[in-house]
Design a protein around this motif. Sequence first.
Motif, PDB file in Angstrom:
ATOM      1  N   ILE A 246       0.947  -1.255   0.011  1.00  0.00           N
ATOM      2  CA  ILE A 246      -0.001   0.079   0.013  1.00  0.00           C
ATOM      3  C   ILE A 246       1.018   1.357  -0.176  1.00  0.00           C
ATOM      4  CG2 ILE A 246      -1.740   1.224   1.219  1.00  0.00           C
ATOM      5  CD1 ILE A 246      -2.796  -1.395   2.614  1.00  0.00           C
ATOM      6  N   ALA A 247       0.931   1.926  -1.153  1.00  0.00           N
ATOM      7  CA  ALA A 247       1.678   3.344  -1.218  1.00  0.00           C
ATOM      8  C   ALA A 247       0.750   4.683  -1.106  1.00  0.00           C
ATOM      9  CB  ALA A 247       2.528   3.134  -2.521  1.00  0.00           C
ATOM     10  N   LEU A 248       1.336   5.394   0.006  1.00  0.00           N
ATOM     11  CA  LEU A 248       0.651   6.789  -0.039  1.00  0.00           C
ATOM     12  C   LEU A 248       1.128   7.674  -1.066  1.00  0.00           C
ATOM     13  CD1 LEU A 248       0.402   7.021   3.987  1.00  0.00           C
ATOM     14  CD2 LEU A 248      -1.534   6.351   2.309  1.00  0.00           C
ATOM     15  N   ASN A 249       0.450   8.387  -1.667  1.00  0.00           N
ATOM     16  CA  ASN A 249       0.916   9.355  -2.654  1.00  0.00           C
ATOM     17  C   ASN A 249       0.713  10.878  -2.258  1.00  0.00           C
ATOM     18  OD1 ASN A 249       1.403   7.030  -4.489  1.00  0.00           O
ATOM     19  ND2 ASN A 249      -0.886   7.037  -4.952  1.00  0.00           N
ATOM     20  N   PRO A 250       1.680  11.583  -2.627  1.00  0.00           N
ATOM     21  CA  PRO A 250       1.344  13.069  -2.280  1.00  0.00           C
ATOM     22  C   PRO A 250       0.070  13.695  -2.531  1.00  0.00           C
ATOM     23  CG  PRO A 250       3.616  12.828  -3.487  1.00  0.00           C
ATOM     24  CD  PRO A 250       2.835  11.394  -3.494  1.00  0.00           C
ATOM     25  N   ASP A 251      -0.639  13.301  -3.631  1.00  0.00           N
ATOM     26  CA  ASP A 251      -1.874  13.753  -4.114  1.00  0.00           C
ATOM     27  C   ASP A 251      -3.182  13.293  -3.293  1.00  0.00           C
ATOM     28  OD1 ASP A 251      -2.032  11.291  -5.154  1.00  0.00           O
ATOM     29  OD2 ASP A 251      -2.723  11.845  -7.076  1.00  0.00           O
ATOM     30  N   HIS A 252      -2.827  12.689  -2.103  1.00  0.00           N
ATOM     31  CA  HIS A 252      -4.035  12.267  -1.128  1.00  0.00           C
ATOM     32  C   HIS A 252      -4.503  11.210  -1.826  1.00  0.00           C
ATOM     33  CE1 HIS A 252      -5.627  12.924   2.778  1.00  0.00           C
ATOM     34  NE2 HIS A 252      -6.777  13.217   2.436  1.00  0.00           N
ATOM     35  N   SER A 303     -12.269  13.189   9.384  1.00  0.00           N
ATOM     36  CA  SER A 303     -10.741  13.275   9.679  1.00  0.00           C
ATOM     37  C   SER A 303     -10.458  12.651  10.910  1.00  0.00           C
ATOM     38  CB  SER A 303     -10.631  14.865  10.003  1.00  0.00           C
ATOM     39  OG  SER A 303     -10.882  15.684   8.756  1.00  0.00           O
ATOM     40  N   GLY A 304      -9.255  11.988  11.017  1.00  0.00           N
ATOM     41  CA  GLY A 304      -8.812  11.123  12.009  1.00  0.00           C
ATOM     42  C   GLY A 304      -7.686  10.200  11.370  1.00  0.00           C
ATOM     43  N   PHE A 326      -0.441   2.874   9.424  1.00  0.00           N
ATOM     44  CA  PHE A 326      -1.229   4.274   9.862  1.00  0.00           C
ATOM     45  C   PHE A 326      -1.319   5.219   8.748  1.00  0.00           C
ATOM     46  CE2 PHE A 326      -1.637   8.438  11.879  1.00  0.00           C
ATOM     47  CZ  PHE A 326      -2.596   8.251  12.799  1.00  0.00           C
ATOM     48  N   VAL A 327      -2.248   5.833   8.579  1.00  0.00           N
ATOM     49  CA  VAL A 327      -2.830   6.797   7.487  1.00  0.00           C
ATOM     50  C   VAL A 327      -3.628   7.934   8.245  1.00  0.00           C
ATOM     51  CG1 VAL A 327      -3.931   7.211   5.523  1.00  0.00           C
ATOM     52  CG2 VAL A 327      -2.686   5.150   5.713  1.00  0.00           C
ATOM     53  N   PRO A 328      -3.142   9.064   8.199  1.00  0.00           N
ATOM     54  CA  PRO A 328      -4.008  10.236   8.585  1.00  0.00           C
ATOM     55  C   PRO A 328      -4.792  10.837   7.472  1.00  0.00           C
ATOM     56  CG  PRO A 328      -1.778  10.925   8.278  1.00  0.00           C
ATOM     57  CD  PRO A 328      -1.669   9.689   7.852  1.00  0.00           C
ATOM     58  N   ILE A 329      -6.143  10.838   7.848  1.00  0.00           N
ATOM     59  CA  ILE A 329      -7.003  11.697   6.949  1.00  0.00           C
ATOM     60  C   ILE A 329      -7.500  13.136   7.702  1.00  0.00           C
ATOM     61  CG2 ILE A 329      -9.311  11.528   6.048  1.00  0.00           C
ATOM     62  CD1 ILE A 329      -8.915   8.717   5.450  1.00  0.00           C
ATOM     63  N   ASN A 330      -7.299  13.973   6.781  1.00  0.00           N
ATOM     64  CA  ASN A 330      -7.617  15.502   7.055  1.00  0.00           C
ATOM     65  C   ASN A 330      -8.429  16.013   6.034  1.00  0.00           C
ATOM     66  OD1 ASN A 330      -7.527  17.702   8.035  1.00  0.00           O
ATOM     67  ND2 ASN A 330      -5.428  18.342   8.075  1.00  0.00           N
ATOM     68  N   ASN A 331      -9.740  16.176   6.358  1.00  0.00           N
ATOM     69  CA  ASN A 331     -10.705  16.850   5.433  1.00  0.00           C
ATOM     70  C   ASN A 331     -10.628  18.377   5.348  1.00  0.00           C
ATOM     71  OD1 ASN A 331     -11.567  14.073   4.571  1.00  0.00           O
ATOM     72  ND2 ASN A 331     -13.009  14.020   6.486  1.00  0.00           N
ATOM     73  N   GLU A 332      -9.871  18.954   6.415  1.00  0.00           N
ATOM     74  CA  GLU A 332      -9.597  20.241   6.264  1.00  0.00           C
ATOM     75  C   GLU A 332      -7.999  20.717   6.152  1.00  0.00           C
ATOM     76  OE1 GLU A 332     -11.559  21.779   9.944  1.00  0.00           O
ATOM     77  OE2 GLU A 332     -13.483  20.908   9.469  1.00  0.00           O
ATOM     78  N   TRP A 437       6.101  13.533   9.559  1.00  0.00           N
ATOM     79  CA  TRP A 437       5.232  14.623   8.954  1.00  0.00           C
ATOM     80  C   TRP A 437       4.731  14.280   7.855  1.00  0.00           C
ATOM     81  CZ3 TRP A 437       2.663  18.954   9.603  1.00  0.00           C
ATOM     82  CH2 TRP A 437       2.202  19.452   8.658  1.00  0.00           C
ATOM     83  N   ASN A 438       3.478  14.340   7.669  1.00  0.00           N
ATOM     84  CA  ASN A 438       2.721  13.871   6.466  1.00  0.00           C
ATOM     85  C   ASN A 438       2.073  14.921   5.820  1.00  0.00           C
ATOM     86  OD1 ASN A 438       0.101  12.871   5.173  1.00  0.00           O
ATOM     87  ND2 ASN A 438       1.206  10.980   5.191  1.00  0.00           N
ATOM     88  N   GLU A 439       2.941  15.373   4.610  1.00  0.00           N
ATOM     89  CA  GLU A 439       2.458  16.559   3.877  1.00  0.00           C
ATOM     90  C   GLU A 439       1.102  16.311   3.202  1.00  0.00           C
ATOM     91  OE1 GLU A 439       2.741  20.008   2.168  1.00  0.00           O
ATOM     92  OE2 GLU A 439       4.025  19.507   3.640  1.00  0.00           O
ATOM     93  N   ALA A 440       0.738  15.211   2.497  1.00  0.00           N
ATOM     94  CA  ALA A 440      -0.638  15.333   1.984  1.00  0.00           C
ATOM     95  C   ALA A 440      -1.694  15.542   3.150  1.00  0.00           C
ATOM     96  CB  ALA A 440      -0.671  13.774   1.399  1.00  0.00           C
ATOM     97  N   SER A 441      -1.601  15.160   4.285  1.00  0.00           N
ATOM     98  CA  SER A 441      -2.823  15.518   5.128  1.00  0.00           C
ATOM     99  C   SER A 441      -2.355  16.603   6.153  1.00  0.00           C
ATOM    100  CB  SER A 441      -3.051  14.258   5.940  1.00  0.00           C
ATOM    101  OG  SER A 441      -2.069  13.747   6.939  1.00  0.00           O
ATOM    102  N   LYS A 442      -1.057  17.153   6.008  1.00  0.00           N
ATOM    103  CA  LYS A 442      -0.763  18.237   6.997  1.00  0.00           C
ATOM    104  C   LYS A 442      -1.052  17.832   8.318  1.00  0.00           C
ATOM    105  CE  LYS A 442       0.154  21.506   3.947  1.00  0.00           C
ATOM    106  NZ  LYS A 442      -0.166  20.630   2.769  1.00  0.00           N
ATOM    107  N   SER A 443      -0.161  16.673   8.708  1.00  0.00           N
ATOM    108  CA  SER A 443      -0.411  16.064  10.024  1.00  0.00           C
ATOM    109  C   SER A 443       0.952  15.506  10.499  1.00  0.00           C
ATOM    110  CB  SER A 443      -1.106  14.843   9.891  1.00  0.00           C
ATOM    111  OG  SER A 443      -2.412  15.029   9.436  1.00  0.00           O
ATOM    112  N   VAL A 444       1.103  15.827  11.614  1.00  0.00           N
ATOM    113  CA  VAL A 444       2.431  15.241  12.660  1.00  0.00           C
ATOM    114  C   VAL A 444       1.677  14.124  13.191  1.00  0.00           C
ATOM    115  CG1 VAL A 444       3.883  15.729  14.660  1.00  0.00           C
ATOM    116  CG2 VAL A 444       3.108  17.524  13.019  1.00  0.00           C
TER     117      VAL A 444
END
Length: 670
Positions: A246-252, A303-304, A326-332, A437-444
């Motif tokens: 499973i690969a996370l991509n910069p474009d969310h 988000s979570g 772990f995958v962070p999801i940020n809808n804002e 730091w996850n750039e796509a979701s702006k999450s620490v």
Amino acid sequence: MNSRKMISLFIVFVLLLGALDFHAGIASADDRLDFREGDYLVNILRDGDGKERVFKFTPGNRITATNTKLRLFINSREIESKEYTVDYENYTITMRHAPDLGAEISIKYLIGPTFEWGEGESGTDKIGNALSEGDGSTRVFKVTSRYTINSSKNVSLYIDGSKVRSSEFTFNHENNTVTILEKRRAPGAKSKIYFYFPKTSITGVQPSRGESTPNPPSGAVAAPSPNTAVKPEFQVPGGASFPGTIALNPDHTLTVNTTAATSRPTYFTYLMVKNAKGKLVRQIRVTSNSPSTYSLSKLGLPSGGYYFYLKTINQSGGLAASIPQFVPINNEPQTIQVFIGGQMQSYTQAPVNWNGSTLVPLRAIFESLGAAVEWESTTQTVTATREGKTIVLTIGSSIAYVNGVPVTLSAPAQLINGSTMVPVRFVSEALGGVVEWNEASKSVIVFQNKPVIPTTAESEKTAIEEGLQEPSESSASSPILQKISKGITDSSDIVFVIDVTGSMGEVIDYVKETVSNFVDSVPSGSNFAIVAYRDINFVDIYNPDFEIFDFTNNKDLLKAQLDSLVASGGEDVEESGLEAIDKAVQKLSGSKSSKRIIFITDAPVHDKGTSPGMAGFSLEEINAKLQANQVTLDAIAPQSGLANEQIIKLVQSNHGTLYDINDANLMQLR
């Protein structure tokens, strides 16, 4: 070591010696037997060492969260279930606190049908076997044993703890059946029935997962081989060796890719998504050996923090899962999120970006990481301590001290809107955390310990959590059951006939999520029942051929019955769907209301007309029964292939509609 444990080990030792005496060649890993205490079997684990929290156990029976209840004991005292978790797939127990050095640890699990154990009954080494519970009328009971038995002599039977006279029952070792004779009343409802046979009557072990039956002892006569299918070996490794990524991509988005190892004809692969509480919230079937890309925003998740992993299963119950990530999801995305141990943090002052460093409220971040905080107002100095580590920061200073050693900060501690803000990376790493730091979701993302996320079937009960909307008829993609309900204009008796073999997990979860609205949509006075089925052609001691529930008009009870269904088992591609429809017709035969069957499967059916010996009915015979009883049949099934060719005949001849099973997908509800 106390007397209880010494006695327990002595019993196990005697049983092992007895097994070796009668035939050493039969002993194998699968022959391990627990010992009985009342209606429980006991398994002793290794002693505690004061440090280890994860303990392996090796039961003599295949146990799951659905076929028994496991209890944990330390020094003979039962431990509350909230103090430990059980991984039934890998047979491990993880405790919240490490047992003391020398602590005696054991588990008990309630005896269920087909469970076996060793016991010295009537002075003879015997194997105990739990038969199905009584129902007040049944007199013939099947003995499903791991062993081949060549004699009917010296057997015994107990019903609810009382020994049955030998003149009141018979045992036929050729077909492994126990018969209660007419001179004795049939066992009552829920009666516990335990059958015993001597070890000297054993001539081998039943083949399982490709193993051959051991040769019988010299001079012994082998019993006839039963009609038991040998399950093919499941060939997909789990954990870090799982053949997929499973690969996370910069474009969310995320891209799922698996290799050919997961693309066998009876293998099915899913993308599994659990929330931070470990509850399954999405299950999406993926195409094996072909990359698939999914938009995180289109998953419809709040988000979570979530854990994503891949899982491959087959019809025989084999399964393998990748390591959850772990995958962070940020809808804002305009706001910065902070996750500690997978949990999204909430702060009175939102995190801010200061010259590339994320600052968070000082007290909140320290306390969430388990540190005690003291504030000295005269010097505007903060001191945090945890487990022998002391951190000192001063407002406005770019120098902090960790156990007296100066450290240059990426940003000074400072006051923002009245809150003292500090760099989250420095604080977390100073206290032993790993920061990302996850750039796509702006999450620490901060983890101090590696999370334990179970991937067993028992841990994957689908749950609609707070913030996940219950599907509604007005949703963009109307659920199939809602479409069916529009064609029901009179109060009806409705039977769900559901294939519950290993490949049906996602579809069963879909029905679970949509059935409540369906019940609300049909005319009042309607009743609902369930006939779940697998395949009558294979002896499977862990998965029954049929699970049948009575009619109810209580949607909560119906939902609970659906929740109890677990997709598992199955061997070849075809299943016993015609037999299941026949049972549904029987349930409907006395109905005065309109009659309806909703048939749900992803596989063809065994048809007596095309596969003699594998089925009790032909399509034509079942079709005639449906018509004679005026039963409407709708189906959720494949739109092509043999399954479609078979099922479309039943649907079209009985005024129903065929719906594409590919639309029975949780993704369609979001």
